[in-house]
Design a protein around this motif. Structure first.
Motif, PDB file in Angstrom:
ATOM      1  N   VAL A 153      -8.595 104.263 -14.101  1.00 58.43           N
ATOM      2  CA  VAL A 153      -7.596 103.630 -13.729  1.00 58.43           C
ATOM      3  C   VAL A 153      -7.164 102.653 -14.895  1.00 58.43           C
ATOM      4  CG1 VAL A 153      -8.026 103.217 -11.349  1.00 58.43           C
ATOM      5  CG2 VAL A 153      -9.143 101.671 -12.858  1.00 58.43           C
ATOM      6  N   ALA A 154      -6.249 102.058 -14.944  1.00 56.72           N
ATOM      7  CA  ALA A 154      -5.576 101.215 -15.823  1.00 56.72           C
ATOM      8  C   ALA A 154      -6.470  99.900 -16.040  1.00 56.72           C
ATOM      9  CB  ALA A 154      -4.131 100.702 -15.955  1.00 56.72           C
ATOM     10  N   LEU A 155      -7.027  99.688 -17.217  1.00 51.71           N
ATOM     11  CA  LEU A 155      -7.728  98.238 -17.517  1.00 51.71           C
ATOM     12  C   LEU A 155      -6.718  96.984 -17.568  1.00 51.71           C
ATOM     13  CD1 LEU A 155     -10.097  99.721 -20.459  1.00 51.71           C
ATOM     14  CD2 LEU A 155     -10.300  99.546 -17.911  1.00 51.71           C
ATOM     15  N   THR A 156      -7.406  96.089 -16.924  1.00 51.94           N
ATOM     16  CA  THR A 156      -6.506  94.634 -17.150  1.00 51.94           C
ATOM     17  C   THR A 156      -6.636  94.355 -18.655  1.00 51.94           C
ATOM     18  OG1 THR A 156      -8.480  93.250 -16.646  1.00 51.94           O
ATOM     19  CG2 THR A 156      -7.370  94.238 -14.706  1.00 51.94           C
ATOM     20  N   GLN A 163      -9.517  94.820 -21.460  1.00 54.91           N
ATOM     21  CA  GLN A 163      -9.429  95.243 -22.539  1.00 54.91           C
ATOM     22  C   GLN A 163      -9.770  94.193 -23.816  1.00 54.91           C
ATOM     23  OE1 GLN A 163      -5.593  96.938 -23.386  1.00 54.91           O
ATOM     24  NE2 GLN A 163      -5.075  97.739 -21.209  1.00 54.91           N
ATOM     25  N   ALA A 164      -9.379  93.143 -23.598  1.00 51.74           N
ATOM     26  CA  ALA A 164      -9.728  91.917 -24.623  1.00 51.74           C
ATOM     27  C   ALA A 164     -11.511  91.942 -24.672  1.00 51.74           C
ATOM     28  CB  ALA A 164      -9.353  90.743 -24.159  1.00 51.74           C
ATOM     29  N   LEU A 183     -16.685  96.014 -28.807  1.00 52.34           N
ATOM     30  CA  LEU A 183     -16.844  97.094 -29.726  1.00 52.34           C
ATOM     31  C   LEU A 183     -16.776  96.627 -30.959  1.00 52.34           C
ATOM     32  CD1 LEU A 183     -14.380  99.530 -27.741  1.00 52.34           C
ATOM     33  CD2 LEU A 183     -16.908  99.737 -27.981  1.00 52.34           C
ATOM     34  N   ALA A 184     -15.996  95.349 -31.232  1.00 48.85           N
ATOM     35  CA  ALA A 184     -15.829  94.866 -32.571  1.00 48.85           C
ATOM     36  C   ALA A 184     -17.381  94.437 -33.064  1.00 48.85           C
ATOM     37  CB  ALA A 184     -15.063  93.575 -32.630  1.00 48.85           C
ATOM     38  N   LYS A 185     -18.170  94.041 -32.280  1.00 50.32           N
ATOM     39  CA  LYS A 185     -19.668  93.644 -32.427  1.00 50.32           C
ATOM     40  C   LYS A 185     -20.241  94.838 -32.998  1.00 50.32           C
ATOM     41  CE  LYS A 185     -19.933  89.317 -29.785  1.00 50.32           C
ATOM     42  NZ  LYS A 185     -20.845  88.839 -28.740  1.00 50.32           N
ATOM     43  N   THR A 186     -20.006  95.821 -32.507  1.00 51.13           N
ATOM     44  CA  THR A 186     -20.884  97.181 -32.578  1.00 51.13           C
ATOM     45  C   THR A 186     -20.325  98.032 -33.732  1.00 51.13           C
ATOM     46  OG1 THR A 186     -21.128  97.641 -30.152  1.00 51.13           O
ATOM     47  CG2 THR A 186     -21.448  99.488 -31.494  1.00 51.13           C
ATOM     48  N   GLY A 193     -18.612  96.533 -36.157  1.00 52.63           N
ATOM     49  CA  GLY A 193     -18.620  95.683 -37.447  1.00 52.63           C
ATOM     50  C   GLY A 193     -17.125  95.567 -38.202  1.00 52.63           C
ATOM     51  N   SER A 194     -16.074  95.551 -37.312  1.00 51.00           N
ATOM     52  CA  SER A 194     -14.804  95.389 -37.736  1.00 51.00           C
ATOM     53  C   SER A 194     -13.668  95.105 -36.636  1.00 51.00           C
ATOM     54  CB  SER A 194     -14.282  96.302 -38.807  1.00 51.00           C
ATOM     55  OG  SER A 194     -13.875  97.442 -38.056  1.00 51.00           O
ATOM     56  N   GLU A 195     -12.422  94.483 -36.743  1.00 47.01           N
ATOM     57  CA  GLU A 195     -11.841  94.496 -35.265  1.00 47.01           C
ATOM     58  C   GLU A 195     -11.285  95.806 -35.028  1.00 47.01           C
ATOM     59  OE1 GLU A 195     -10.475  91.761 -33.881  1.00 47.01           O
ATOM     60  OE2 GLU A 195     -11.992  90.820 -35.098  1.00 47.01           O
ATOM     61  N   VAL A 196     -11.272  95.998 -33.600  1.00 41.78           N
ATOM     62  CA  VAL A 196     -10.965  97.333 -32.920  1.00 41.78           C
ATOM     63  C   VAL A 196      -9.634  97.314 -32.263  1.00 41.78           C
ATOM     64  CG1 VAL A 196     -11.846  98.940 -31.109  1.00 41.78           C
ATOM     65  CG2 VAL A 196     -13.491  97.731 -32.868  1.00 41.78           C
ATOM     66  N   ASP A 197      -8.938  98.121 -32.283  1.00 42.76           N
ATOM     67  CA  ASP A 197      -7.573  98.404 -31.540  1.00 42.76           C
ATOM     68  C   ASP A 197      -7.836  99.515 -30.361  1.00 42.76           C
ATOM     69  OD1 ASP A 197      -6.130  96.871 -33.257  1.00 42.76           O
ATOM     70  OD2 ASP A 197      -5.769  98.412 -34.512  1.00 42.76           O
ATOM     71  N   LEU A 198      -7.529  99.079 -29.265  1.00 44.55           N
ATOM     72  CA  LEU A 198      -7.788 100.117 -28.255  1.00 44.55           C
ATOM     73  C   LEU A 198      -6.806 101.117 -28.004  1.00 44.55           C
ATOM     74  CD1 LEU A 198      -9.424  97.788 -25.630  1.00 44.55           C
ATOM     75  CD2 LEU A 198     -10.807  99.242 -27.356  1.00 44.55           C
ATOM     76  N   GLN A 199      -6.864 102.306 -27.552  1.00 44.82           N
ATOM     77  CA  GLN A 199      -5.950 103.060 -27.192  1.00 44.82           C
ATOM     78  C   GLN A 199      -6.543 103.401 -25.728  1.00 44.82           C
ATOM     79  OE1 GLN A 199      -5.664 106.647 -29.842  1.00 44.82           O
ATOM     80  NE2 GLN A 199      -3.751 105.682 -30.613  1.00 44.82           N
ATOM     81  N   VAL A 200      -5.811 103.061 -24.642  1.00 45.87           N
ATOM     82  CA  VAL A 200      -6.329 103.334 -23.185  1.00 45.87           C
ATOM     83  C   VAL A 200      -5.609 104.435 -22.705  1.00 45.87           C
ATOM     84  CG1 VAL A 200      -6.663 102.262 -21.017  1.00 45.87           C
ATOM     85  CG2 VAL A 200      -6.811 100.947 -23.082  1.00 45.87           C
ATOM     86  N   VAL A 201      -6.326 105.582 -22.180  1.00 44.75           N
ATOM     87  CA  VAL A 201      -5.905 106.639 -21.597  1.00 44.75           C
ATOM     88  C   VAL A 201      -6.231 106.981 -20.288  1.00 44.75           C
ATOM     89  CG1 VAL A 201      -5.825 109.277 -21.924  1.00 44.75           C
ATOM     90  CG2 VAL A 201      -5.855 107.854 -23.683  1.00 44.75           C
ATOM     91  N   ILE A 202      -5.280 107.029 -19.457  1.00 45.09           N
ATOM     92  CA  ILE A 202      -5.787 107.114 -17.706  1.00 45.09           C
ATOM     93  C   ILE A 202      -6.254 108.495 -17.741  1.00 45.09           C
ATOM     94  CG2 ILE A 202      -5.022 106.740 -15.607  1.00 45.09           C
ATOM     95  CD1 ILE A 202      -5.203 104.235 -17.415  1.00 45.09           C
ATOM     96  N   ASP A 203      -7.515 108.755 -17.286  1.00 50.90           N
ATOM     97  CA  ASP A 203      -8.043 110.315 -16.701  1.00 50.90           C
ATOM     98  C   ASP A 203      -8.622 110.110 -15.741  1.00 50.90           C
ATOM     99  OD1 ASP A 203      -9.167 112.421 -17.057  1.00 50.90           O
ATOM    100  OD2 ASP A 203     -10.211 112.464 -18.782  1.00 50.90           O
ATOM    101  N   PRO A 204      -7.988 110.603 -14.518  1.00 53.13           N
ATOM    102  CA  PRO A 204      -8.574 110.673 -13.333  1.00 53.13           C
ATOM    103  C   PRO A 204     -10.004 111.208 -13.388  1.00 53.13           C
ATOM    104  CG  PRO A 204      -6.353 111.214 -13.215  1.00 53.13           C
ATOM    105  CD  PRO A 204      -6.571 110.963 -14.599  1.00 53.13           C
ATOM    106  N   ALA A 205     -10.136 112.323 -14.153  1.00 54.40           N
ATOM    107  CA  ALA A 205     -11.421 112.904 -14.056  1.00 54.40           C
ATOM    108  C   ALA A 205     -12.742 112.039 -14.648  1.00 54.40           C
ATOM    109  CB  ALA A 205     -11.369 114.266 -15.113  1.00 54.40           C
ATOM    110  N   VAL A 206     -12.581 111.007 -15.054  1.00 53.28           N
ATOM    111  CA  VAL A 206     -13.555 110.216 -15.433  1.00 53.28           C
ATOM    112  C   VAL A 206     -14.026 109.347 -14.154  1.00 53.28           C
ATOM    113  CG1 VAL A 206     -14.098 107.930 -16.378  1.00 53.28           C
ATOM    114  CG2 VAL A 206     -12.582 109.566 -17.715  1.00 53.28           C
TER     115      VAL A 206
END
Length: 130
Positions: free
Chosen positions: A70-73, A77-78, A84-87, A89-102
């Motif tokens: 489902v779509a993330l709020t 996302q924030a 993820l940025a902590k993991t 070690g730099s800023e992270v841009d998200l590409q969110v893909v809706i995949d019902p198989a998940v």
């Protein structure tokens, strides 16, 4: 159809023109048309992904692809981007893909690293443990 080199390049380019006309910048449309016209339509997704990653890297950022059922709020996302940025070690841009198989949860990919927090994987792990 776009990857089929048996279809004339002009026809593939016309398809791109019809699909993208007025929906993207002219530069983007011309670039996609060129890629498809040269017979590399099958590589279009990989080319776009590489471009996005290089663009982000030039700004000291990384790109994470997040697949969820489902779509993330915006808040989700924030929070995910911050974690993820902590993991990473730099800023992270998200590409969110809706995949019902998940089914539930999310599968996140940053470069070669895959973080599988999907419900499907957790259920499989529980089944194997039992």
């Amino acid at each position: 159809m776009l990857a089929n080199t048996n279809v004339p390049a002009t026809q593939r380019s016309q398809i791109i023109e019809q699909v993208l006309d007025g929906k993207v910048l002219d530069t983007v449309r011309a670039l996609v048309s060129m890629i498809v016209g040269t017979g590399r339509g099958g590589e279009l997704v990989a080319i776009v992904d590489a471009f996005v990653e290089r663009s982000a890297a030039s700004q000291g950022r990384k790109v994470a692809t997040v697949r969820s059922a489902v779509a993330l709020t915006e808040d989700q996302q924030a929070r995910l981007a911050a974690a993820l940025a902590k993991t990473a070690g730099s800023e992270v841009d998200l590409q969110v893909v809706i995949d019902p198989a998940v089914v539930g949860g999310a599968i996140t990919t940053i470069g070669d690293t895959v973080i599988d927090g999907s419900l499907r994987t957790r259920l499989t792990q529980m089944r194997e443990a039992l």
